[in-house]
Enzyme design. Structure first.
Site, PDB file in Angstrom:
ATOM      1  N   PHE A 136       0.860  -1.189   0.000  1.00 33.24           N
ATOM      2  CA  PHE A 136       0.000   0.000   0.000  1.00 33.24           C
ATOM      3  C   PHE A 136       0.888   1.229   0.000  1.00 33.24           C
ATOM      4  O   PHE A 136       1.736   1.391   0.872  1.00 33.24           O
ATOM      5  CB  PHE A 136      -0.921   0.023   1.229  1.00 33.24           C
ATOM      6  CG  PHE A 136      -1.836   1.215   1.223  1.00 33.24           C
ATOM      7  CD1 PHE A 136      -3.009   1.209   0.466  1.00 33.24           C
ATOM      8  CD2 PHE A 136      -1.525   2.362   1.938  1.00 33.24           C
ATOM      9  CE1 PHE A 136      -3.845   2.321   0.435  1.00 33.24           C
ATOM     10  CE2 PHE A 136      -2.355   3.478   1.915  1.00 33.24           C
ATOM     11  CZ  PHE A 136      -3.527   3.453   1.161  1.00 33.24           C
ATOM     12  N   ASP A 221       9.259   2.864   1.484  1.00 32.59           N
ATOM     13  CA  ASP A 221       8.096   3.545   2.026  1.00 32.59           C
ATOM     14  C   ASP A 221       8.000   3.193   3.513  1.00 32.59           C
ATOM     15  O   ASP A 221       7.552   2.104   3.877  1.00 32.59           O
ATOM     16  CB  ASP A 221       6.849   3.097   1.257  1.00 32.59           C
ATOM     17  CG  ASP A 221       5.568   3.731   1.780  1.00 32.59           C
ATOM     18  OD1 ASP A 221       5.575   4.248   2.910  1.00 32.59           O
ATOM     19  OD2 ASP A 221       4.549   3.679   1.064  1.00 32.59           O
ATOM     20  N   LYS A 250       2.692   9.486   8.472  1.00 29.82           N
ATOM     21  CA  LYS A 250       1.966   9.071   9.670  1.00 29.82           C
ATOM     22  C   LYS A 250       2.520   9.571  11.018  1.00 29.82           C
ATOM     23  O   LYS A 250       2.112  10.613  11.497  1.00 29.82           O
ATOM     24  CB  LYS A 250       1.812   7.547   9.663  1.00 29.82           C
ATOM     25  CG  LYS A 250       0.820   7.089   8.571  1.00 29.82           C
ATOM     26  CD  LYS A 250       0.314   5.695   8.808  1.00 29.82           C
ATOM     27  CE  LYS A 250      -0.854   5.353   7.895  1.00 29.82           C
ATOM     28  NZ  LYS A 250      -0.474   4.977   6.528  1.00 29.82           N
TER      29      LYS A 250
HETATM   30  C1  LIG Z   1      -0.776   5.250   5.154  1.00 26.66           C
HETATM   31  C2  LIG Z   1       0.249   4.876   4.158  1.00 26.66           C
HETATM   32  C3  LIG Z   1       0.412   5.597   2.960  1.00 26.66           C
HETATM   33  C4  LIG Z   1      -0.493   6.730   2.571  1.00 26.66           C
HETATM   34  O1  LIG Z   1      -0.481   7.781   3.467  1.00 26.66           O
HETATM   35  P1  LIG Z   1      -1.674   8.886   3.449  1.00 26.66           P
HETATM   36  O2  LIG Z   1      -1.229   9.899   4.433  1.00 26.66           O
HETATM   37  O3  LIG Z   1      -2.930   8.179   3.818  1.00 26.66           O
HETATM   38  O4  LIG Z   1      -1.724   9.413   2.055  1.00 26.66           O
HETATM   39  C5  LIG Z   1       1.435   5.212   2.116  1.00 26.66           C
HETATM   40  N1  LIG Z   1       2.253   4.187   2.410  1.00 26.66           N
HETATM   41  C6  LIG Z   1       2.129   3.480   3.545  1.00 26.66           C
HETATM   42  C7  LIG Z   1       3.084   2.373   3.837  1.00 26.66           C
HETATM   43  C8  LIG Z   1       1.108   3.784   4.444  1.00 26.66           C
HETATM   44  O5  LIG Z   1       0.964   3.054   5.561  1.00 26.66           O
END
Ligand SMILES: *Cc1c(COP(=O)(O)O)cnc(C)c1O
Length: 402
Positions: A136, A221, A250
């Protein structure tokens, strides 16, 4: 009608239903406890999805944000301000390398910046991005294109991006996919939304080597795994590798919206004047919040707390030996309780009634990502309540079947 139901009615009529109907309406929080609009309290074991690193209404965050909003709330990037520079210096310092930061306002935007950085660095001769199935990376079109969950990606195709998906954790498949046509590999060190699934030991090292051999960039990421969540500042530090690009969001702002795309080494200079921008990016209030988060993690030894309470939670849950639990995945304060069958939603609902907020991250897994300040006693209160929660869930599930 309860206050929650009244608010849900208004929500249903005025908010796009992209999240369905949330079961809880929160009014306030303090530490790891939150209260809903009807006055019920909950132990917050999900922390706004791994965001509220310092819990709720932490004095350091309140003080930093209040002071900054009363001094200079916004500048745009037509001018500079010291908080942004200070935060960039701190983040690069935590990586122990040289690099440069682009500040965004969310995780998806941090990944969009990474995407553009990769294009700029690699050019059109390398059109392919390699990403993992089950990954994700966000909901905007670029981040969604590399997201390995078909059900959320395919309704919005085409993206105009050539993405090669590989099974997460399969080193041979990754090595086969990364060739001379490949610009970058996007990876989470541990799948977050995919169900808190850690990469097998050695996987990130193999990804680093494959990228080096093919001339591809390694983009990690760490939007969910970074900023102390696993007991390290960054999850990849456990594997002793350095990515070319690192994305964060986050937990970074402790609840204020901020994202960061860090270009390490040469990648820090790939984007030049006019290549990218954001009106709010690096906003002074968001940067002040992030600095307070980093300061508090350091000052209060929260990496150690995360490792210790996380290990206690995982061991405590496994020791219950309940027939519905097949195991616990994850590291630090970032755990998935793996369940037999599709019990996730039932367990989350039963936990809520028992006064604990958790999240059914997958049909067969419940995610815990509490504030990094959570105490052993708070963790123990969940371990003590869990057998009853699971028993009540199995009754709910049996009722659904019959
Ligand atoms: C939450 C998340 C995103 C997206 O972040 P948003 O602030 O919701 O756009 C991208 N990559 C990872 C691994 C995430 O957990």
């Amino acid at each position: 009608m309860s206050a929650t139901e009244l608010l849900q009615d208004r929500y249903g009529a005025s908010i796009m239903l992209t999240y369905g109907m949330p079961p809880v309406a929160l009014a306030r929080g303090s530490g790891c406890t939150v209260w809903d609009v009807d006055g019920n309290s909950y132990l917050d074991l999900i922390g706004g999805i791994a965001v509220s690193a310092l819990g709720h209404a932490h004095p350091a965050l309140v003080e930093a944000v209040t002071r900054q909003v009363g001094t200079l709330a916004h500048t745009s990037n037509l001018v500079l301000h010291e908080r942004q520079v200070e935060l960039a210096e701190r983040l690069v310092g935590l990586l122990g390398t040289d690099g440069r930061v682009f500040f965004a306002n969310s995780g998806a935007e941090a990944n969009e910046a990474a995407f553009k950085l990769v294009r700029r660095a690699q050019g059109a001769e390398r059109p392919v991005i390699v990403a993992a199935e089950g990954s994700f990376h966000g909901r905007t079109m670029g981040a969604l294109a590399v997201t390995g969950k078909e059900s959320i990606r395919e309704p919005f195709a085409p993206f105009g991006v050539d993405v090669r998906f590989v099974p997460f954790g399969d080193t041979a498949a990754l090595e086969n996919a990364v060739g001379p046509d490949c610009a970058a590999v996007f990876l989470e060190p541990c799948l977050g939304e995919g169900g808190v699934v850690p990469a097998p030991a050695g996987y990130l090292k193999a990804a680093r080597a494959a990228c080096d051999e093919a001339g591809a960039l390694l983009v990690l990421d760490e939007i969910q795994s970074g900023i102390g969540r696993t007991g390290e500042w960054f999850a990849h530090q456990r594997e002793d590798i350095t990515p070319d690009v690192l994305t964060l969001a986050k937990g970074l702002g402790g609840g204020l919206p901020i994202g960061a795309c860090i270009g390490i080494g040469k990648s820090g200079s790939a984007l030049g004047k006019g290549d990218h921008g954001s009106t709010f990016g690096g906003n002074p209030v968001a940067c002040a919040a992030a600095l307070a988060v980093l300061d508090t993690i350091e000052r209060d030894g929260l990496l150690d707390n995360t490792a210790a309470v996380g290990a206690r939670l995982a061991a405590g849950i496994e020791a219950i030996g309940h027939s519905m639990v097949t195991g616990v995945r994850g590291t630090g304060l970032w755990l998935a309780i793996a369940l037999t069958g599709k019990a996730g939603t039932a367990v989350a609902a039963t936990a809520q009634r028992a006064g604990f907020l958790v999240n059914a991250v997958q049909p067969d897994a419940v995610r815990l990502a509490p504030p990094l300040i959570i105490s052993q006693a708070e963790a123990d209160s969940f371990i003590a309540a869990l057998p009853g929660i699971l028993d009540a869930s199995s009754v709910v599930l049996a009722g659904q079947e019959s």
